[in-house]
Write a protein that holds these residues in place. Structure first.
Motif, PDB file in Angstrom:
ATOM      1  N   ASP A 189      63.904 134.560  45.910  1.00 22.83           N
ATOM      2  CA  ASP A 189      65.122 134.598  45.093  1.00 22.83           C
ATOM      3  C   ASP A 189      64.841 134.094  43.681  1.00 22.83           C
ATOM      4  N   ALA A 190      64.085 132.991  43.573  1.00 29.52           N
ATOM      5  CA  ALA A 190      63.791 132.400  42.261  1.00 29.52           C
ATOM      6  C   ALA A 190      62.919 133.329  41.419  1.00 29.52           C
ATOM      7  N   VAL A 191      61.902 133.911  42.034  1.00 27.27           N
ATOM      8  CA  VAL A 191      60.975 134.779  41.305  1.00 27.27           C
ATOM      9  C   VAL A 191      61.659 136.090  40.904  1.00 27.27           C
ATOM     10  N   SER A 192      62.573 136.570  41.720  1.00 29.28           N
ATOM     11  CA  SER A 192      63.284 137.817  41.415  1.00 29.28           C
ATOM     12  C   SER A 192      64.092 137.724  40.125  1.00 29.28           C
ATOM     13  N   LYS A 193      64.446 136.494  39.734  1.00 27.55           N
ATOM     14  CA  LYS A 193      65.242 136.300  38.523  1.00 27.55           C
ATOM     15  C   LYS A 193      64.389 136.283  37.248  1.00 27.55           C
ATOM     16  N   VAL A 194      63.075 136.221  37.393  1.00 23.18           N
ATOM     17  CA  VAL A 194      62.186 136.151  36.231  1.00 23.18           C
ATOM     18  C   VAL A 194      62.173 137.499  35.516  1.00 23.18           C
ATOM     19  N   GLU A 195      62.364 137.472  34.214  1.00 29.47           N
ATOM     20  CA  GLU A 195      62.336 138.699  33.427  1.00 29.47           C
ATOM     21  C   GLU A 195      60.956 139.347  33.509  1.00 29.47           C
ATOM     22  N   ILE A 206      55.420 130.762  37.752  1.00 28.12           N
ATOM     23  CA  ILE A 206      55.072 129.386  38.127  1.00 28.12           C
ATOM     24  C   ILE A 206      56.226 128.439  37.768  1.00 28.12           C
ATOM     25  N   LYS A 207      56.821 128.634  36.570  1.00 25.93           N
ATOM     26  CA  LYS A 207      57.941 127.796  36.140  1.00 25.93           C
ATOM     27  C   LYS A 207      59.154 127.981  37.057  1.00 25.93           C
ATOM     28  N   ALA A 208      59.382 129.220  37.484  1.00 28.15           N
ATOM     29  CA  ALA A 208      60.500 129.488  38.395  1.00 28.15           C
ATOM     30  C   ALA A 208      60.306 128.731  39.706  1.00 28.15           C
ATOM     31  N   GLY A 209      59.060 128.645  40.158  1.00 25.82           N
ATOM     32  CA  GLY A 209      58.753 127.866  41.355  1.00 25.82           C
ATOM     33  C   GLY A 209      58.994 126.379  41.128  1.00 25.82           C
ATOM     34  N   ILE A 216      60.506 143.021  39.080  1.00 24.29           N
ATOM     35  CA  ILE A 216      61.518 143.927  39.627  1.00 24.29           C
ATOM     36  C   ILE A 216      62.291 143.175  40.714  1.00 24.29           C
ATOM     37  N   ALA A 217      63.571 142.949  40.466  1.00 29.02           N
ATOM     38  CA  ALA A 217      64.400 142.141  41.358  1.00 29.02           C
ATOM     39  C   ALA A 217      64.392 142.688  42.781  1.00 29.02           C
ATOM     40  N   GLY A 218      64.230 141.771  43.729  1.00 33.28           N
ATOM     41  CA  GLY A 218      64.228 142.156  45.136  1.00 33.28           C
ATOM     42  C   GLY A 218      62.899 142.701  45.622  1.00 33.28           C
TER      43      GLY A 218
END
Length: 493
Positions: free
Chosen positions: A394-400, A444-447, A403-405
């Motif tokens: 979920d967190a990584v999917s939000k990274v610009e 990495i930051k999203a994590g 590709i979400a999901g």
């Protein structure tokens, strides 16, 4: 239904599609035929060249292919044949096998779930009560009939109660997701079941011009099922389509599986799922602590209460029932329980014990409602703490740039530290090296934002991830694929 009336056991299998190589499709059918004891294939004439090699292959257990759509439509069975059918029907017991459902998977080794007449009929009765099924309901579905949600909820349920079911071709829906809304609007649809990914997909892909003169006011339940429910997906879906008459309280959820025919829990109609903020730190220790800090918490969405005929308990690794403040495996006892995996006694013995089915799903109970948080086998253990891949994805999917999901998180063994490390596969359109370097840093930051250290990041092109038959990226299959490429030092293509 005709096959069942003969005393034989039908199984609806996945249809080939352009994204699946014919060899891969044949391997799947072959695997199921060996395991399930598949004798005959009934299909369309157009698939003859695809399937024929299976019948002619040395050692094949498949006895032949039939093409019912080519048969004489004016054929009238003789009295002897009709008498035989009547005899089969009279001798059929409620505990006799009715159909095979194959559990979701990416290979031909999907487990064949054997269901009796009684299991299906008891289930549709109890589940109809749970969703307050009415005579004026109309079900609209794009779900494939080889999946339990499509076969039981969207086909056998309306069939048993004599209410209409509008079926949209799954392949056409994938190409044009607005077809579901078109059918709902034209037919006055009231109930539809959707896996969580489709809420995001429709919100992202459907354009306003496609919805001109359409209305979703007739819908009383969109039921989220088959994967952990995400509040963000519900919010995105509602915000996108509320202008077309979508009601907030029509968003619902349930928990289901083929082994219990279908539903186990259901959110009360017209209420909407409960939402909890749970401390992520406590969850890593297997405990539940309701929090008011969104930054350090996971949003958990309820899948509702147990339906009639189902009893649920949460157990530890020794299958001992645990307190409500703990996370554990979900075990179910149901009047609609399967009779085992056909010709698969060792797998049946692994999950059935003293009438209880041990689902392999992790979750918890809070105020009589059940919250599903992921698969037991997918949990990543880092330095003794449990990390749930859904949180990372979920967190990584939000990274610009991602590709979400289209993200998979998994544990990769690190022999130097003697524990698992967290690895992520993410699809991206980016080919530029500098952009990919920046993307890796942002992942990495999203994590870090959710207190997770992502050690390995594999960036792959669109449509790289392998999906299960239920349409979800398979963690196991993709983990094996990426590590195989890594071991053989091949490029990610």
């Amino acid at each position: 239904m005709a096959i069942s009336s003969l005393g034989a056991i039908p199984a609806v299998l996945a249809y080939p599609n352009p994204r699946l190589h014919p060899d891969k499709f044949r391997q799947g059918i072959e695997g199921m035929s060996h395991r399930s004891g598949l004798d005959w294939i009934l299909t369309e004439k157009e698939l003859d060249t695809t399937i024929r090699p299976l019948v002619e292959k040395e050692g094949s257990t498949i006895r032949g292919i039939h093409f019912p759509l080519e048969w004489d439509k004016l054929l009238i069975p003789d009295d002897t044949f009709l008498a035989e059918i009547k005899k089969f029907n009279q001798e059929t017991k409620s505990t006799d096998p009715f159909l095979l459902q194959h559990s979701s998977g990416t290979t031909g080794l999907q487990k064949p779930v054997l269901l009796s007449h009684k299991a299906v009929l008891e289930h549709v009765k109890n589940y109809a009560e749970a969703i307050h099924l009415k005579e004026n309901d109309k079900i609209v579905s794009w779900l494939p009939l080889y999946h339990d949600m499509g076969l039981i909820a969207a086909f056998h349920l309306p069939l048993a109660f004599g209410i209409p079911s509008v079926q949209v071709d799954p392949f056409e829906w994938v190409m044009v997701p607005s077809l579901l809304f078109e059918a709902i609007s034209k037919e006055g649809g009231t109930i539809s079941w959707l896996p969580n990914f489709s809420y995001n997909m429709m919100a992202d892909k459907i354009q306003d011009y496609e919805l001109e003169n359409m209305s979703l006011e007739s819908v009383r339940m969109f039921i989220n099922c088959s994967e952990p429910v995400r509040e963000e997906s519900h919010k995105k879906f509602y915000d996108r389509f509320k202008q077309y008459g979508l009601k907030a309280n029509s968003l619902s959820a349930c928990y289901a599986m083929a082994e219990t025919t279908y539903g186990v829990t259901q959110v009360e109609p017209g209420v909407g799922p409960s939402v909890l903020l749970v401390s992520r730190l406590e969850m890593s220790k297997g405990k539940i602590k309701v929090s008011d800090d969104p930054e350090s918490s996971r949003v958990c969405v309820s899948s509702g209460k147990a339906i009639n005929g189902c009893v649920i308990k949460i157990v530890d690794e020794n299958r001992k029932e645990i307190n409500e403040d703990s996370i554990g495996e979900i075990a179910i006892k149901s009047v609609s329980m399967f009779d085992g995996y056909r010709n698969y006694p060792e797998k049946t013995a692994e999950v059935l014990e003293d009438g209880w089915y041990y689902s392999g799903d992790y979750g918890f109970k809070y105020k009589d409602e059940y919250y599903i948080i992921g698969r037991k086998k997918d949990v990543i253990i880092v330095a003794g703490n449990n990390v749930y891949p859904e949180d990372i994805e979920d967190a990584v999917s939000k990274v610009e740039g991602v590709i979400a999901g289209r993200v998979v998180a998994f544990g990769e063994e690190d022999f130097e530290i003697g524990s698992e490390q967290i690895s992520v596969i993410a699809e991206t359109n980016s080919l530029d090296e500098d952009e990919q370097k920046k993307l890796r840093m942002n992942i990495i930051k999203a994590g870090m934002d959710i207190d997770v250290t992502i050690r390995k990041i594999y960036l792959v092109p669109p449509r790289w991830l392998i999906k299960s038959s239920a349409g979800k990226p398979s963690r196991k299959a993709n983990r094996e694929r990426i590590l195989d490429l890594k071991e053989n030092k091949m490029e990610l293509k």
